[in-house]
Design a protein around this motif. Structure first.
Motif, PDB file in Angstrom:
ATOM      1  N   ARG A   1      83.237  61.075  34.195  1.00  0.00           N
ATOM      2  CA  ARG A   1      82.610  62.278  34.916  1.00  0.00           C
ATOM      3  C   ARG A   1      82.403  61.561  36.463  1.00  0.00           C
ATOM      4  N   ARG A   2      82.693  60.871  36.966  1.00  0.00           N
ATOM      5  CA  ARG A   2      82.886  60.373  38.186  1.00  0.00           C
ATOM      6  C   ARG A   2      84.614  60.193  39.111  1.00  0.00           C
ATOM      7  N   ARG A   3      84.786  60.701  37.683  1.00  0.00           N
ATOM      8  CA  ARG A   3      86.806  60.250  38.028  1.00  0.00           C
ATOM      9  C   ARG A   3      86.932  62.379  38.740  1.00  0.00           C
ATOM     10  N   ARG A   4      86.204  63.264  37.537  1.00  0.00           N
ATOM     11  CA  ARG A   4      86.110  64.673  37.653  1.00  0.00           C
ATOM     12  C   ARG A   4      84.922  64.951  38.795  1.00  0.00           C
ATOM     13  N   LEU A   5      84.202  64.182  39.108  1.00  0.00           N
ATOM     14  CA  LEU A   5      83.401  65.129  39.627  1.00  0.00           C
ATOM     15  C   LEU A   5      83.711  66.043  41.232  1.00  0.00           C
ATOM     16  N   PRO A   6      84.325  65.183  41.647  1.00  0.00           N
ATOM     17  CA  PRO A   6      85.003  65.760  42.986  1.00  0.00           C
ATOM     18  C   PRO A   6      85.876  67.058  43.212  1.00  0.00           C
ATOM     19  N   ASP A   7      87.087  67.250  42.089  1.00  0.00           N
ATOM     20  CA  ASP A   7      87.750  68.252  41.507  1.00  0.00           C
ATOM     21  C   ASP A   7      86.294  69.207  41.035  1.00  0.00           C
ATOM     22  N   VAL A   8      85.435  69.299  40.068  1.00  0.00           N
ATOM     23  CA  VAL A   8      84.493  70.486  40.397  1.00  0.00           C
ATOM     24  C   VAL A   8      84.069  70.652  41.197  1.00  0.00           C
ATOM     25  N   LEU A   9      83.571  69.888  42.165  1.00  0.00           N
ATOM     26  CA  LEU A   9      82.734  70.200  43.114  1.00  0.00           C
ATOM     27  C   LEU A   9      83.994  71.326  44.035  1.00  0.00           C
ATOM     28  N   ASP A  10      85.046  70.901  44.635  1.00  0.00           N
ATOM     29  CA  ASP A  10      86.444  72.117  45.249  1.00  0.00           C
ATOM     30  C   ASP A  10      86.171  73.140  45.033  1.00  0.00           C
ATOM     31  N   ALA A  11      86.169  73.445  43.164  1.00  0.00           N
ATOM     32  CA  ALA A  11      85.965  74.453  42.587  1.00  0.00           C
ATOM     33  C   ALA A  11      84.802  75.467  43.252  1.00  0.00           C
ATOM     34  N   ARG A  12      84.259  74.737  42.224  1.00  0.00           N
ATOM     35  CA  ARG A  12      83.012  75.329  42.708  1.00  0.00           C
ATOM     36  C   ARG A  12      82.334  75.577  43.496  1.00  0.00           C
ATOM     37  N   ASP A  13      82.642  74.808  45.396  1.00  0.00           N
ATOM     38  CA  ASP A  13      82.528  75.496  46.234  1.00  0.00           C
ATOM     39  C   ASP A  13      83.427  76.697  47.292  1.00  0.00           C
TER      40      ASP A  13
END
Length: 235
Positions: free
Chosen positions: A92-104
């Motif tokens: 989850r730590r690996r995926r989270l930055p990409d998810v946050l970029d997409a959400r933004d």
């Protein structure tokens, strides 16, 4: 040669400490707000190093299960220490930055569109979700479901079927980031305040303000202990 007989992974020592702490909380009947034994005592009773105990406590803190009060001990934030597997945290730590970029990218645009296109019915749904979240926060809950309803109401108010479809495609990852954020101490109340600012901008019909408010909110969502956490090796 087949990889099926590869060496078995040995559980890290601090993962075993987490398991023992979970059992201790259950058998002792500890509840939210109770203090667990000090680090030194745990190390002595478990026969492990303080480093391993500290790693276990940090892993539990990252998951929002305990609160470490510097100089004041470690306290339960939940009635049970249902810690997730270490590998799940790492993934989850690996995926989270990409998810946050997409959400933004998606939600900032959706907020701007919502401010430009919202109807009275849209505003009513946004306000209802906000009121439900306020009640949940007052009850001391994480308000995960209420948070989700608020963002869904903003997405609907944008009246952009394609962007809504993109949001649906990553809904599971968004839900994961939402839970990660809301279990940070004090975060539900902070999120409620940020949602209020987004709602105000949408109601005012101000796309720029709505986009700015949503961007600030998503940035806040990304300030979680998981992204600073490192899975340490046993000493």
């Amino acid at each position: 040669m087949s990889d099926s007989l590869r060496p078995l992974a040995r559980p890290r020592l601090y993962e075993q400490v987490v398991a023992r702490l979970r059992e201790y909380v259950r058998t002792e009947g500890l509840r939210r707000g109770d203090r667990i034994p000090p680090e030194r005592e745990l190390a002595e009773r478990l026969g492990v190093s303080r480093t391993s105990v500290r790693q276990a406590i940090v892993a539990l803190e990252v998951q929002g299960l305990v609160e470490v009060r510097h100089g004041g001990g470690t306290y339960l934030l939940r009635d049970r220490l249902d810690a997730e597997p270490l590998e799940a945290m790492i993934d989850r730590r690996r995926r989270l930055p990409d998810v946050l970029d997409a959400r933004d990218a998606l939600e900032t645009k959706l907020a701007a569109l919502a401010a430009a296109r919202r109807t009275d019915e849209d505003l009513a749904r946004i306000d209802a979700a906000l009121a439900d979240m306020r009640d949940a926060v007052r009850r001391g809950e994480l308000a995960v479901a209420e948070d989700e309803r608020f963002h869904a109401a903003v997405t609907a108010a944008a009246h952009s079927p394609l962007l809504a479809e993109f949001m649906a495609e990553i809904s599971l990852s968004i839900a994961e980031s939402r839970t990660e954020s809301l279990r940070q101490p004090g975060r539900p109340a902070q999120s409620l305040d940020q949602h209020g600012r987004i709602a105000e901008a949408v109601r005012a019909g101000d796309p720029e303000a709505a986009a700015d408010a949503m961007h600030a909110h998503v940035e806040s969502v990304g300030r979680v202990k998981l992204l600073q956490w490192q899975a340490g090796a046993d000493d």
